[in-house]
Write an enzyme that holds these catalytic residues in place. Structure first.
Site, PDB file in Angstrom:
ATOM      1  N   SER A 159       1.079  -1.675  -0.360  1.00 24.26           N
ATOM      2  CA  SER A 159      -0.275  -0.172   0.022  1.00 24.26           C
ATOM      3  C   SER A 159       0.834   1.030   0.053  1.00 24.26           C
ATOM      4  O   SER A 159       2.485   0.982   0.404  1.00 24.26           O
ATOM      5  CB  SER A 159      -0.885   0.318   1.628  1.00 24.26           C
ATOM      6  OG  SER A 159      -1.414   1.590   1.446  1.00 24.26           O
ATOM      7  N   TYR A 172      -1.593  -0.851  10.707  1.00 22.27           N
ATOM      8  CA  TYR A 172      -1.865  -1.277   9.105  1.00 22.27           C
ATOM      9  C   TYR A 172      -0.298  -0.686   8.124  1.00 22.27           C
ATOM     10  O   TYR A 172       0.280  -1.390   7.960  1.00 22.27           O
ATOM     11  CB  TYR A 172      -2.853  -0.309   8.370  1.00 22.27           C
ATOM     12  CG  TYR A 172      -2.863  -0.348   6.550  1.00 22.27           C
ATOM     13  CD1 TYR A 172      -4.162  -1.736   6.449  1.00 22.27           C
ATOM     14  CD2 TYR A 172      -3.421   0.258   6.062  1.00 22.27           C
ATOM     15  CE1 TYR A 172      -3.711  -2.011   5.489  1.00 22.27           C
ATOM     16  CE2 TYR A 172      -3.262  -0.016   4.748  1.00 22.27           C
ATOM     17  CZ  TYR A 172      -3.944  -0.758   4.322  1.00 22.27           C
ATOM     18  OH  TYR A 172      -3.739  -1.393   2.993  1.00 22.27           O
TER      19      TYR A 172
HETATM   20  P1  NDP Z   1     -11.305  -7.043   0.270  1.00 23.96           P
HETATM   21  O1  NDP Z   1     -11.258  -5.983   1.925  1.00 23.96           O
HETATM   22  O2  NDP Z   1     -12.018  -6.033  -0.609  1.00 23.96           O
HETATM   23  O3  NDP Z   1     -10.526  -7.682   0.227  1.00 23.96           O
HETATM   24  C1  NDP Z   1     -10.297  -8.461   1.183  1.00 23.96           C
HETATM   25  C2  NDP Z   1      -9.040  -9.580   0.965  1.00 23.96           C
HETATM   26  O4  NDP Z   1      -8.546 -10.971   1.776  1.00 23.96           O
HETATM   27  C3  NDP Z   1     -10.880 -10.578   0.760  1.00 23.96           C
HETATM   28  O5  NDP Z   1     -10.370 -11.679  -0.687  1.00 23.96           O
HETATM   29  C4  NDP Z   1     -10.768 -11.519   1.892  1.00 23.96           C
HETATM   30  O6  NDP Z   1     -11.376 -12.411   2.063  1.00 23.96           O
HETATM   31  C5  NDP Z   1      -9.104 -11.621   2.427  1.00 23.96           C
HETATM   32  N1  NDP Z   1      -9.263 -11.714   4.209  1.00 23.96           N
HETATM   33  C6  NDP Z   1      -9.596 -11.426   5.063  1.00 23.96           C
HETATM   34  N2  NDP Z   1      -8.596 -11.543   6.071  1.00 23.96           N
HETATM   35  C7  NDP Z   1      -8.368 -12.672   5.320  1.00 23.96           C
HETATM   36  C8  NDP Z   1      -7.612 -14.035   6.245  1.00 23.96           C
HETATM   37  N3  NDP Z   1      -8.285 -13.783   7.742  1.00 23.96           N
HETATM   38  N4  NDP Z   1      -7.594 -15.189   5.861  1.00 23.96           N
HETATM   39  C9  NDP Z   1      -8.071 -15.367   3.811  1.00 23.96           C
HETATM   40  N5  NDP Z   1      -7.980 -14.373   3.432  1.00 23.96           N
HETATM   41  C10 NDP Z   1      -8.720 -13.269   3.934  1.00 23.96           C
HETATM   42  O7  NDP Z   1      -9.787  -5.640   0.150  1.00 23.96           O
HETATM   43  P2  NDP Z   1      -8.990  -4.742  -1.294  1.00 23.96           P
HETATM   44  O8  NDP Z   1      -9.248  -5.741  -2.452  1.00 23.96           O
HETATM   45  O9  NDP Z   1      -9.605  -3.611  -0.889  1.00 23.96           O
HETATM   46  O10 NDP Z   1      -7.451  -5.230  -0.216  1.00 23.96           O
HETATM   47  C11 NDP Z   1      -6.916  -6.106  -1.624  1.00 23.96           C
HETATM   48  C12 NDP Z   1      -5.119  -5.790  -0.896  1.00 23.96           C
HETATM   49  O11 NDP Z   1      -4.899  -4.364  -1.300  1.00 23.96           O
HETATM   50  C13 NDP Z   1      -4.631  -6.006   0.367  1.00 23.96           C
HETATM   51  O12 NDP Z   1      -3.604  -6.171   1.118  1.00 23.96           O
HETATM   52  C14 NDP Z   1      -4.840  -3.837   1.448  1.00 23.96           C
HETATM   53  O13 NDP Z   1      -4.565  -3.631   2.352  1.00 23.96           O
HETATM   54  C15 NDP Z   1      -4.799  -3.593  -0.234  1.00 23.96           C
HETATM   55  N6  NDP Z   1      -4.572  -2.322  -0.660  1.00 23.96           N
HETATM   56  C16 NDP Z   1      -5.668  -1.752  -0.957  1.00 23.96           C
HETATM   57  C17 NDP Z   1      -6.199  -0.308  -0.790  1.00 23.96           C
HETATM   58  C18 NDP Z   1      -7.815  -0.029  -0.989  1.00 23.96           C
HETATM   59  O14 NDP Z   1      -7.921   1.439  -0.556  1.00 23.96           O
HETATM   60  N7  NDP Z   1      -8.860  -0.862  -1.314  1.00 23.96           N
HETATM   61  C19 NDP Z   1      -5.274   0.754  -0.727  1.00 23.96           C
HETATM   62  C20 NDP Z   1      -4.262   0.219  -0.357  1.00 23.96           C
HETATM   63  C21 NDP Z   1      -3.565  -1.055  -0.715  1.00 23.96           C
HETATM   64  P3  NDP Z   1     -12.593 -13.156   2.790  1.00 23.96           P
HETATM   65  O15 NDP Z   1     -13.177 -12.042   4.077  1.00 23.96           O
HETATM   66  O16 NDP Z   1     -13.190 -14.085   1.815  1.00 23.96           O
HETATM   67  O17 NDP Z   1     -11.128 -14.294   3.821  1.00 23.96           O
END
Ligand code: NDP
Length: 274
Positions: A159, A172
């Site tokens: 990020s 975070y």
């Molecule tokens: P979302 O919240 O849309 O999705 C998060 C994902 O992580 C889901 O697929 C969820 O699946 C999975 N997840 C969460 N906890 C667990 C766990 N304990 N075990 C397995 N899977 C898990 O996030 P984004 O798509 O927005 O983010 C994706 C990445 O990009 C992250 O690392 C985030 O920090 C990074 N990012 C996002 C930004 C944004 O503004 N959106 C900006 C900068 C970085 P499920 O719940 O089914 O397990």
């Protein structure tokens, strides 16, 4: 300078429609958000794919959608990234299903927000477990297969919070800085393998994480438009990044022709960091 290993030599790779055909990619959090966009892009480039997350139903829905794009084999694995045993078991199942993983996308992440004084240790630990420890454990698990195949790509979705600070998300920010550090250390250690390790650093991207942040800001009495404006003002382009824009950068890093790019943190953030 000659590439470290001929299997990863750019000279051997004329442009082709599916340059990643035959590779097995694992995308954590591939069921939605940025991970789903990455999965789609990688399937277009020809990979066989494993999608991993906790929610089986959304994994299955995503597999249905991806199977319409092309002939790739697609496997789904329920994996809880807070649990090392679950990571080990799901990784083994994925490898048994589609062979050694040669492309690992550590995408899943959580972004809890709280003022420093109210940030609980439980939340801090869980954030580090998902955002950093899981990336370390999965990288360790896939390395032998990548080394055997003479090809490996690890992309950590960090990020802009891995490159600068933000208030109210200390856990975070700290975890994403750690992920960038892990990326740099691994890139050096694996440079001759040849396995590349890079981080992609999105700015606020239009997924549930950003939409939750907008909802949180609205709790302070702001309208949706005002909340959105607050979130987008750090981006010089004045907008949220789209998941497909992040996916395009990830896909580029995975190409055989990107073998000289390693240890980098590529910001996809409209110029927010430079
Ligand atoms: P979302 O919240 O849309 O999705 C998060 C994902 O992580 C889901 O697929 C969820 O699946 C999975 N997840 C969460 N906890 C667990 C766990 N304990 N075990 C397995 N899977 C898990 O996030 P984004 O798509 O927005 O983010 C994706 C990445 O990009 C992250 O690392 C985030 O920090 C990074 N990012 C996002 C930004 C944004 O503004 N959106 C900006 C900068 C970085 P499920 O719940 O089914 O397990």
């Amino acid at each position: 300078m000659e590439p470290a290993n001929q299997a990863d030599s750019p000279k051997q790779h004329a442009p082709q429609a599916q340059p990643l055909a035959g590779q097995h990619a694992l995308v954590t959090g591939g069921n939605r958000g940025i991970g789903a966009a990455i999965a789609e892009e990688l399937v277009r480039l020809g990979v066989n794919l494993t999608l991993a997350a906790r929610d089986r139903e959304s994994l299955n829905r995503r597999r249905e959608r991806l199977s319409q794009i092309g002939p790739s084999a697609i496997s789904t694995q329920v994996m809880d990234l807070t649990d090392p045993e679950s990571i080990a078991q799901s990784h083994k199942a994925a490898r048994d299903d589609l062979g050694p993983i040669t492309i690992l996308i550590n995408n899943a992440g959580v972004a809890p927000s709280a003022p420093l004084g109210k940030l609980e240790l439980k939340s801090w630990k869980e954030t580090f477990a998902i955002n950093v420890q899981a990336a370390f454990l999965l990288s360790q698990a896939v390395l032998p297969g990548m080394q055997d195949k003479g090809f490996g790509r690890i992309v950590n979705i960090a990020s802009t919070a891995g490159l600068r600070g933000y208030p109210f998300v200390a856990g975070y920010v700290a975890s994403k800085h750690a992920l960038v550090g892990l990326t740099r250390a691994m890139a050096l250690e694996l440079a001759k393998a040849p396995i590349t390790v890079n981080a992609v650093c999105p700015g606020y991207t239009e997924t549930e994480i950003a939409l939750n942040a907008i909802a949180n800001i609205q709790k302070s009495g702001k309208t949706e438009a005002e909340a959105r404006a607050i979130l987008t003002r750090s981006n010089p382009q004045g907008r949220l990044v789209q998941p497909e824009e992040v996916a395009a950068t990830v896909a580029w890093l995975c190409l055989p022709s990107s073998c000289a790019v390693t240890g980098q943190s590529v910001a996809v953030a409209g110029g927010e960091v430079m």
